[in-house]
Design an enzyme around this catalytic site. Structure first.
Site, PDB file in Angstrom:
ATOM      1  N   ARG A  56       0.877  -1.192  -0.082  1.00 54.66           N
ATOM      2  CA  ARG A  56       0.112   0.085   0.012  1.00 54.66           C
ATOM      3  C   ARG A  56       0.827   1.350   0.037  1.00 54.66           C
ATOM      4  O   ARG A  56       0.604   2.086  -0.605  1.00 54.66           O
ATOM      5  CB  ARG A  56      -0.868   0.042   1.095  1.00 54.66           C
ATOM      6  CG  ARG A  56      -2.225   0.327   0.988  1.00 54.66           C
ATOM      7  CD  ARG A  56      -3.036   0.006   2.213  1.00 54.66           C
ATOM      8  NE  ARG A  56      -3.866  -1.062   2.164  1.00 54.66           N
ATOM      9  CZ  ARG A  56      -4.881  -1.401   1.169  1.00 54.66           C
ATOM     10  NH1 ARG A  56      -5.388  -0.451   0.606  1.00 54.66           N
ATOM     11  NH2 ARG A  56      -5.299  -2.714   1.061  1.00 54.66           N
ATOM     12  N   ILE A  83      -7.316   2.128  -0.432  1.00 59.51           N
ATOM     13  CA  ILE A  83      -7.116   2.873   0.654  1.00 59.51           C
ATOM     14  C   ILE A  83      -5.508   3.372   0.606  1.00 59.51           C
ATOM     15  O   ILE A  83      -4.419   2.786   0.230  1.00 59.51           O
ATOM     16  CB  ILE A  83      -7.150   1.814   1.978  1.00 59.51           C
ATOM     17  CG1 ILE A  83      -8.584   1.898   2.281  1.00 59.51           C
ATOM     18  CG2 ILE A  83      -6.642   2.779   3.292  1.00 59.51           C
ATOM     19  CD1 ILE A  83      -8.858   0.541   3.362  1.00 59.51           C
ATOM     20  N   LEU A  84      -5.460   4.708   0.726  1.00 61.66           N
ATOM     21  CA  LEU A  84      -4.229   5.457   0.624  1.00 61.66           C
ATOM     22  C   LEU A  84      -3.328   5.570   2.155  1.00 61.66           C
ATOM     23  O   LEU A  84      -4.125   5.911   3.006  1.00 61.66           O
ATOM     24  CB  LEU A  84      -4.210   6.810  -0.146  1.00 61.66           C
ATOM     25  CG  LEU A  84      -4.964   6.617  -1.281  1.00 61.66           C
ATOM     26  CD1 LEU A  84      -5.603   7.973  -2.155  1.00 61.66           C
ATOM     27  CD2 LEU A  84      -4.422   5.808  -2.404  1.00 61.66           C
ATOM     28  N   ASN A  98     -12.985  13.191  -0.133  1.00 63.62           N
ATOM     29  CA  ASN A  98     -13.730  11.946  -0.400  1.00 63.62           C
ATOM     30  C   ASN A  98     -15.095  12.203  -0.268  1.00 63.62           C
ATOM     31  O   ASN A  98     -15.667  13.066   0.571  1.00 63.62           O
ATOM     32  CB  ASN A  98     -13.414  10.877   0.689  1.00 63.62           C
ATOM     33  CG  ASN A  98     -13.998   9.474   0.323  1.00 63.62           C
ATOM     34  OD1 ASN A  98     -14.003   9.016  -0.878  1.00 63.62           O
ATOM     35  ND2 ASN A  98     -14.228   8.836   1.321  1.00 63.62           N
ATOM     36  N   THR A  99     -15.893  11.360  -0.921  1.00 67.91           N
ATOM     37  CA  THR A  99     -17.584  11.455  -0.893  1.00 67.91           C
ATOM     38  C   THR A  99     -17.668   9.918  -0.342  1.00 67.91           C
ATOM     39  O   THR A  99     -17.105   8.903  -1.066  1.00 67.91           O
ATOM     40  CB  THR A  99     -18.294  11.530  -2.006  1.00 67.91           C
ATOM     41  OG1 THR A  99     -19.832  11.560  -1.731  1.00 67.91           O
ATOM     42  CG2 THR A  99     -18.115  10.902  -3.077  1.00 67.91           C
ATOM     43  N   HIS A 100     -18.445   9.884   0.804  1.00 67.60           N
ATOM     44  CA  HIS A 100     -18.934   8.549   1.318  1.00 67.60           C
ATOM     45  C   HIS A 100     -20.293   8.244   1.174  1.00 67.60           C
ATOM     46  O   HIS A 100     -21.160   9.120   1.693  1.00 67.60           O
ATOM     47  CB  HIS A 100     -18.153   8.251   2.590  1.00 67.60           C
ATOM     48  CG  HIS A 100     -18.542   6.823   3.166  1.00 67.60           C
ATOM     49  ND1 HIS A 100     -17.721   5.910   3.115  1.00 67.60           N
ATOM     50  CD2 HIS A 100     -19.177   6.726   4.215  1.00 67.60           C
ATOM     51  CE1 HIS A 100     -18.169   4.925   3.563  1.00 67.60           C
ATOM     52  NE2 HIS A 100     -19.244   5.181   4.489  1.00 67.60           N
ATOM     53  N   ASP A 136     -12.258   6.753   5.966  1.00 69.69           N
ATOM     54  CA  ASP A 136     -13.312   7.439   6.165  1.00 69.69           C
ATOM     55  C   ASP A 136     -13.375   8.143   7.372  1.00 69.69           C
ATOM     56  O   ASP A 136     -14.603   8.333   8.265  1.00 69.69           O
ATOM     57  CB  ASP A 136     -14.513   6.473   6.168  1.00 69.69           C
ATOM     58  CG  ASP A 136     -14.722   5.694   4.877  1.00 69.69           C
ATOM     59  OD1 ASP A 136     -14.408   6.348   3.788  1.00 69.69           O
ATOM     60  OD2 ASP A 136     -15.056   4.478   4.732  1.00 69.69           O
TER      61      ASP A 136
END
Ligand code: GAR
Length: 183
Positions: A56, A83-84, A98-100, A136
């Site tokens: 990652r 996932i960063l 981000n949009t979740h 998130d």
């Protein structure tokens, strides 16, 4: 913009007139094709693994390098499936959005819509936020509630949420670009 899926939110952002320098994907996907159709530069920084062997940090470093080459100011994730980690945050921390598809901090993770349905909530929604180092997390910029209807499936509920994301995300990005919402 970072995408992995159908790219319908990418389309909404482009249609809202927000300048997109480059669309980058972690796998071949419709979003990348849509971006190319719209005449936007595209980059496929393909993941070499989807299991425990995936590095990652190395991937995040590669991604940061490509984005820096394009001299982007703001990184906008729209359904990005990787996932960063720290190298991306070292390069762009505080400038990754981000949009979740849930009302954070509820239902984090990749199956937010399925998890909300399974829990039996009557209201869910979407959240636009600055991406923190943990999945998130990070400062919330905008949220909107979406009702869960009695005969909803994951697909119908997700589509109702995405209809809101296609309005809320471009509006939030515009506020940032116009200096009305400071990062
Ligand atoms: C959106 O609902 C977005 O919130 C979600 O993927 C969808 C992308 O739709 N992202 C996540 O679940 C990330 N945790 P699209 O591919 O049609 O633009």
């Amino acid at each position: 913009m970072l995408v992995s899926g159908t790219g319908s939110i990418l389309d909404a952002i482009v249609e809202a007139g927000i300048p997109v320098d480059v669309v980058l994907a972690d796998r071949p996907c419709l979003g990348l094709l849509r971006a190319a159709d719209a005449g936007i530069d595209t980059e496929l920084v393909e993941r070499d693994a989807f299991d425990a062997s995936f590095d990652r940090d190395a991937y995040s470093a590669r991604l940061a390098e490509v984005l820096q080459k394009h001299e982007v100011d703001l990184v906008v994730m729209a359904g990005f499936g990787t996932i960063l980690t720290q190298p991306m945050h070292d390069a762009f921390g505080g400038h990754i959005l981000n949009t979740h598809p849930a009302l954070l901090p509820s239902f984090k993770g990749w199956h937010a819509v399925r998890d909300a349905l399974a829990y039996g909530v009557k209201v869910t929604g979407c959240t636009v936020h600055v991406a923190g180092i943990d999945v998130d997390t990070g400062p919330i910029l905008a949220q909107e509630a979406v009702p869960v209807l009695p005969d909803d499936t994951e697909a119908t509920l997700h589509e109702r949420i995405k209809a809101v994301e296609r309005r809320l995300y471009p509006a939030t990005i515009r506020s940032i670009l116009e200096g009305n919402c400071l990062l």
